[in-house]
Design a protein around this motif. Structure first.
Motif: not given
Length: 154
Positions: A28-37, A42-55
């Motif tokens: 049901r969730t639409e892709s896109g939105g603000y802010p982009p991410y 990273i490896d089998d047990n590590r992840y990174r979420i990066t959000l573009a939050v300029a300003g």
């Protein structure tokens, strides 16, 4: 737009209610939105979420992890005398972005660098939940029979 019916999953999956709900929510969730991410493995047990939050500054951002839900919110402190814009193309709005986390995924750290908010996650599975190897021993029936024969002879 067509919809998918996940009710057969609810009937046949006992104890997996959250999985079926997650599938339904993801559909049901639409892709896109603000802010982009980005979501990076990273490896089998590590992840990174990066959000573009300029300003946004560290004071404008809030990260909350509760149960299996990670919520990132941003609320800019708007100065009353920001200027008289002829065109405003840079987003200056509040946001709330939610991420459903799997079991045992924890937020390790978060840092803001060059307008990007990096949130590092790690999956820490408890020792009791990790797979373990079970040793197979040979049957000890032969010595027990010999022992019984020795008692009868005595």
């Amino acid at each position: 737009m067509s919809t998918l019916d996940f009710s057969p999953l609810f009937r046949s999956m006992i104890g997996f209610d959250r999985l079926a709900n997650a599938l339904e929510t993801a559909y049901r969730t639409e892709s896109g939105g603000y802010p982009p991410y980005n979501v990076e493995l990273i490896d089998d047990n590590r992840y990174r979420i990066t959000l573009a939050v300029a300003g946004f500054t560290e004071a404008d951002l809030s990260i909350e992890a509760k149960e299996n839900l990670l919520t990132v919110t941003g609320q800019r402190q708007v100065a009353e005398s920001e200027g008289n814009f002829l065109y405003r193309g840079i987003a200056n709005r509040a946001f709330e972005r939610r991420f459903q986390l799997a079991d045992y995924v924890k937020v390790e750290e978060a840092h803001l660098e060059n307008g990007l908010l990096h949130i590092d996650l790690v999956r820490e599975v408890p020792e009791a939940m990790k797979p373990r190897r079970i040793e197979i021993r040979a049957a000890a029936a032969a010595p027990a029979i010999e022992h019984a024969a020795v008692k009868a002879a005595a």
